[in-house]
Design an enzyme around this catalytic site. Structure first.
Site, PDB file in Angstrom:
ATOM      1  N   LYS A  91       0.826   0.175  16.206  1.00  0.00           N
ATOM      2  CA  LYS A  91       2.117   0.286  15.530  1.00  0.00           C
ATOM      3  C   LYS A  91       2.308   1.614  14.815  1.00  0.00           C
ATOM      4  O   LYS A  91       3.399   2.150  14.755  1.00  0.00           O
ATOM      5  CB  LYS A  91       2.286  -0.852  14.521  1.00  0.00           C
ATOM      6  CG  LYS A  91       3.648  -0.828  13.835  1.00  0.00           C
ATOM      7  CD  LYS A  91       3.831  -1.964  12.871  1.00  0.00           C
ATOM      8  CE  LYS A  91       5.093  -1.739  12.024  1.00  0.00           C
ATOM      9  NZ  LYS A  91       5.179  -2.700  10.935  1.00  0.00           N
ATOM     10  N   GLN A  92       1.231   2.128  14.225  1.00  0.00           N
ATOM     11  CA  GLN A  92       1.421   3.285  13.359  1.00  0.00           C
ATOM     12  C   GLN A  92       0.103   4.020  13.093  1.00  0.00           C
ATOM     13  O   GLN A  92      -0.950   3.588  13.560  1.00  0.00           O
ATOM     14  CB  GLN A  92       2.013   2.846  12.043  1.00  0.00           C
ATOM     15  CG  GLN A  92       1.116   1.884  11.283  1.00  0.00           C
ATOM     16  CD  GLN A  92       1.416   1.917   9.807  1.00  0.00           C
ATOM     17  OE1 GLN A  92       2.277   1.216   9.342  1.00  0.00           O
ATOM     18  NE2 GLN A  92       0.699   2.739   9.082  1.00  0.00           N
ATOM     19  N   TRP A 112       0.837  -1.208   0.000  1.00  0.00           N
ATOM     20  CA  TRP A 112       0.000   0.000   0.000  1.00  0.00           C
ATOM     21  C   TRP A 112       0.868   1.254   0.000  1.00  0.00           C
ATOM     22  O   TRP A 112       0.405   2.333  -0.316  1.00  0.00           O
ATOM     23  CB  TRP A 112      -0.981  -0.016   1.186  1.00  0.00           C
ATOM     24  CG  TRP A 112      -0.389   0.309   2.541  1.00  0.00           C
ATOM     25  CD1 TRP A 112       0.773  -0.160   3.052  1.00  0.00           C
ATOM     26  CD2 TRP A 112      -0.957   1.178   3.538  1.00  0.00           C
ATOM     27  NE1 TRP A 112       0.961   0.339   4.317  1.00  0.00           N
ATOM     28  CE2 TRP A 112      -0.084   1.158   4.643  1.00  0.00           C
ATOM     29  CE3 TRP A 112      -2.122   1.945   3.611  1.00  0.00           C
ATOM     30  CZ2 TRP A 112      -0.331   1.888   5.809  1.00  0.00           C
ATOM     31  CZ3 TRP A 112      -2.367   2.665   4.775  1.00  0.00           C
ATOM     32  CH2 TRP A 112      -1.476   2.639   5.855  1.00  0.00           C
ATOM     33  N   ASP A 113       2.153   1.079   0.370  1.00  0.00           N
ATOM     34  CA  ASP A 113       3.100   2.201   0.339  1.00  0.00           C
ATOM     35  C   ASP A 113       3.030   2.937  -0.994  1.00  0.00           C
ATOM     36  O   ASP A 113       3.133   4.162  -1.063  1.00  0.00           O
ATOM     37  CB  ASP A 113       4.536   1.700   0.500  1.00  0.00           C
ATOM     38  CG  ASP A 113       4.731   0.910   1.769  1.00  0.00           C
ATOM     39  OD1 ASP A 113       3.865   0.079   2.079  1.00  0.00           O
ATOM     40  OD2 ASP A 113       5.751   1.121   2.441  1.00  0.00           O
ATOM     41  N   GLU A 167      -0.434  -2.857  12.384  1.00  0.00           N
ATOM     42  CA  GLU A 167      -0.093  -4.283  12.283  1.00  0.00           C
ATOM     43  C   GLU A 167       0.104  -4.968  13.641  1.00  0.00           C
ATOM     44  O   GLU A 167       0.395  -6.159  13.687  1.00  0.00           O
ATOM     45  CB  GLU A 167       1.140  -4.454  11.406  1.00  0.00           C
ATOM     46  CG  GLU A 167       0.852  -4.084   9.963  1.00  0.00           C
ATOM     47  CD  GLU A 167       2.077  -4.175   9.066  1.00  0.00           C
ATOM     48  OE1 GLU A 167       3.188  -3.983   9.574  1.00  0.00           O
ATOM     49  OE2 GLU A 167       1.900  -4.430   7.869  1.00  0.00           O
TER      50      GLU A 167
END
Ligand code: NAG
Ligand code: NAG
Ligand code: NAG
Length: 821
Positions: free
Chosen positions: A596-597, A389-390, A522
């Site tokens: 995580k993010q 997806w980056d 994640e």
């Protein structure tokens, strides 16, 4: 990105994988021993070659007392960038790795790279990578960029290095890596570049200029193409002529049992061991060229062109091509050299992994942007050159605004590999397109399941992320040709079809659930109703309905697509905003649990899901507290954008700083993935997030389906910012932002969509060469074209899905029940 069980998916975890298998361990030891021996042999050679010898002597000191201290310094410190130019990253030595026992070797992990979207290489490495060439079993997660031995890993040495001054510089404006070494006797300048117009060519030029030296001057050349590796079955090298070499290879292990075995053809000029500046000469230039393509005729033709123009046009055409790229789109900030350099570096590294704008001959199919760029991604490193997806979520948005044709190239990759995505959906009992979490050559799922099975199976939001990127492309361009003739409509329709087939009906609620997914966070690998996933799914269905209207789809199909929205999209359960007025990350998310993010905060931006300022602020506060501080850079870029939306400039500026400072390594502005250590390099994902903070955060741009908002504020410690070549509906616009004004200048007006700017009560029609000046503040650009409001843009935000419809549904059921009694 990918992993929840291992710290860094790329280097470290892959290394652990290695160690688990005995056979492999043995091989590793053998390799290690060999490397050590080689290192010892090479120490002396490397020491002359790595950098400025006289400088090094000073740095290390000549006696034992100073030596130890300096050694430590040498290992710890970044090599500083000593150039005051915003586009030149320069140093007097190269980054090294190693220690005093085994010696120092060039640290290619922190070395500059050059590339043109077709091929790329880390300068002075033995490897070239080519777009779309992968070797390895995809099902086992081992498909990776295939390594091609580089014939352009060339180093020049003077007869005597005494008092030599060396300089190494990556010039991102020119797309050239320079090494110059100067003594009283002679100056040698070496230029290495991936040709931006003749994209099959990798070029090394060496220019020798006489100083005070007399007589013959002999420059030594070394080459080191490394080993053949295991990625290709290579034929032996042949010599079509005295001054050319040719080699053919085929991919060793194909991605799937049935996928084509790609070929590679390379031609190059052999490199002699010396070049001599004869006593009668004051100047001499030589060029060494490699030409690579998957098609032999193309590789040969480019090689001939390269040789023919080597002495005249090759360098100017390369510079001209890069000049056009920067003219088409760039970001300038004044008053903050360091920030300007990092912006330029980030754009350069992303652009050098993308197809050239204007190039010779036909371009090959583009195969996506990977977190390490085109110059990285070998076996078990840097995500092996895979697209995540980056690609669409992190690198794509700034490219879309500055270079929309390149954004289209990115989407063309997903369209090209859609076959396996149809199969994947079907195998799982769904319809439409389900894109893999990691994708390489064929578009089959290539996530290493042994490293993260849940990423592979559950991280399904990627299909929505791709759909959202397509939505943004259409919003920025209204490219009907792409929709109708280049499968754009198919991409939008079939990703939406996946989302209408994916949810399950929850009788208790009378709404649809999307169960068993991994959200962007994640740390949570199997959850129900991830709010990010559900929102991106809803946006996908809404936009398909809008696009059906845009392309004038026949009534029957349009009706079917609309039913996806009314039957599923509008009845998708979204975890309810809590009493504390924030969005839970998924159904049952316990407040305070580590994530995580950036995840929920992505609803505000990039998804532009409408919510109250209060909820937006609470989301930012709640999740800032529980986000892993050592997470990837993009997280902080997204917090920066969020705080800017709420005009909390101090918090935004802190987050902005956090989004790059730790991750950028000098002198060549290489980005690391990891907070400590390296992780994947050269992490263009982080660069993408950072550029979004500049453009969408400080620039304040928001690309909606039927208009473009902006509300700029200057980045920290800058006096002005200029967005050069922002493209909207076929027009190219320059935005100059100062402390209290914004000037918009149209450099080319797209004929199909006349534009108007509205700011407060005032409105201005945009005309070429007539700048519009506004007080700094919110404004909107939209087209005034008559038929452009024919289709109703979807409304998105809290209250438009789930809860509202649920109430209605329960109400209707109750009425029905009452009526039946
Ligand atoms: C091809 O790949 C196999 C399996 O990885 C390997 O054993 C073999 O040595 C490779 N062949 C070449 C020529 O590198
Ligand atoms: C998710 O939903 C499924 C189906 O209703 C259920 O079996 C499962 O327990 C739920 N998982 C969680 C973590 O709530
Ligand atoms: C679907 O699109 C059409 C055309 O723009 C619009 O009129 C209609 O309201 C949309 N339907 C839904 C459910 O959003």
């Amino acid at each position: 990105m990918p992993n929840l069980y291992v710290e860094s998916y790329s280097e470290e975890s892959y290394k652990q994988q290695f160690l688990q298998t005995r056979m492999r361990t043995r091989r590793l030891y053998l390799a290690l021993c060999l490397t050590l021996v080689l290192l010892f042999i090479n120490v002396a050679a490397y020491q002359t070659i790595l950098g400025n010898n006289s400088k090094r002597t000073k740095l290390f000191g000549t006696n034992d007392q100073t030596r130890n201290k300096s050694r430590r310094r040498r290992q710890d410190a970044d090599v500083p960038d000593i150039s005051n130019s915003p586009t030149i990253f320069e140093s007097d030595r190269l980054p090294v790795t190693g220690n005093s026992t085994i010696g120092y070797t060039l640290n290619t992990r922190l070395m500059a790279s050059i590339g043109n979207g077709h091929l790329a290489t880390t300068v002075y490495s033995d490897t070239i990578f080519v777009n779309g060439l992968y070797s390895g079993d995809g099902f086992k997660g081992r498909s990776h960029r295939a390594t091609i031995p580089s014939q352009n890993n060339i180093r020049a040495m003077l007869p005597s290095e005494v008092d030599a001054v060396r300089r190494f510089a990556l010039d991102v404006e020119k797309g050239v890596f320079f090494e110059t070494v100067t003594t009283d006797q002679v100056t040698v300048e070496q230029r290495t570049y991936a040709h931006q117009f003749y994209t099959r060519l990798l070029v090394t030029e060496i220019h020798v200029t006489r100083g005070q030296g007399t007589g013959d001057i002999v420059i030594g050349l070394t080459t080191n193409p490394g080993s053949d590796g295991q990625d290709f079955l290579w034929d032996s090298i042949s010599s079509p002529s005295v001054a050319s070499r040719y080699r053919h290879g085929t991919i060793n292990v194909t991605e799937t049992a049935t996928s084509p075995r790609s070929e590679v053809h390379m031609y190059w000029t052999p490199v002699p061991s010396t070049i001599t500046l004869a006593s009668s000469e004051s100047q001499k230039s030589v060029s060494y060229i490699t030409s690579i393509d998957t098609d032999q005729a193309t590789a040969r033709e480019s090689f001939e062109i390269g040789r023919q123009f080597a002495r005249s046009d090759l360098y100017p055409t390369h510079l001209e091509a890069w000049r056009k790229v920067w003219d088409a789109g760039r970001i300038e900030v004044e008053g903050n050299l360091n920030l300007q350099k990092i912006i330029n570096g980030a754009l350069y590294y992303i652009l050098s992994s993308l197809p050239a704008h204007d190039h010779y001959g036909t371009a090959n199919q583009f195969y996506g942007l990977s977190p390490g760029g085109l110059a990285n991604g070998k076996l078990l490193q840097d995500y092996q050159g895979h697209s995540f997806w980056d690609t669409e979520t992190w690198m794509y948005p700034p490219i879309l605004m500055l270079h929309p044709t390149l954004a289209k190239d990115i989407l063309s990759y997903r369209i090209h590999v859609r076959g396996p995505a149809y199969d994947r959906a079907q195998e799982n009992g769904y319809q439409g397109l389900r894109f893999p979490w990691e994708s390489a050559f064929t578009g089959v799922e290539v996530t290493p399941g042994d490293i993260c099975w849940e990423c592979r199976e559950n991280q399904q939001h990627i299909t929505g992320d791709i759909a959202f990127a397509a939505r943004q492309y259409v919003s920025a361009t209204r490219d009907l040709r792409w929709l109708q003739d280049e499968n754009g409509w198919e991409l939008i329709r079939e990703t939406a079809r996946f989302w209408k087939s994916r949810p399950t009906f929850n009788r208790k609620r009378g709404l649809y659930d999307i169960n068993g997914v991994m959200p962007p966070d994640e740390f949570h690998h199997t959850v129900n109703n991830s709010i990010y996933t559900n929102v991106v799914a809803k946006l996908s269905m809404d936009f398909a309905n809008y696009t059906a209207c845009l392309v004038g789809e026949a009534e029957e199909t349009a009706g079917e697509v609309e039913s996806w929205v009314t039957d599923v999209g509008d009845r998708l359960y979204l975890p309810e905003i809590t009493d504390e007025k924030y969005h839970p990350e998924f159904e049952g998310y316990p407040k305070g649990e580590l994530i995580k993010q950036a995840d929920v905060i992505l609803l505000g931006y990039p998804l532009m899901w409408k919510m109250s300022d209060e909820v937006r602020k609470n989301d930012l506060n709640v999740y800032e507290e529980v986000t892993d501080r050592t997470g990837p850079a993009m997280t902080w870029s997204m917090f920066c954008i969020g705080w800017l939306e709420l005009q909390e400039y101090t918090k935004a500026s802190q987050m902005f700083q956090d989004s790059y400072s730790i991750y950028v390594k000098e002198p060549f502005k290489i980005w690391t993935e990891a907070h400590q250590g390296l992780g994947a390099v050269n992490f263009i994902t982080g660069m993408g997030g950072f550029l979004q903070a500049v453009l969408f955060g400080y620039g304040g741009f928001r690309l909606h389906v039927d208009h473009l908002d902006f509300n700029p504020v200057l980045p920290p410690d800058t006096d002005s910012m200029k967005i050069h070549g922002l493209d909207y509906l076929g027009s190219s616009l320059d935005f100059t932002i100062s402390r209290d004004q914004v000037t918009i200048n149209v450099t080319s007006l797209g004929g199909d969509y006349p534009l108007e700017i509205k700011a407060g009560d005032a409105s201005y029609t945009l005309q070429e060469g007539v700048p519009v000046q506004l007080p700094r503040g919110p404004a909107t650009i939209a087209t005034t074209r008559q038929d452009s409001n024919r289709c109703t843009p979807p409304v998105v935000g809290d209250g438009t899905a789930g809860r509202l419809k649920a109430t209605l549904w329960i109400f209707l059921l109750s009425v029905l029940l009452i009526a039946m009694q």
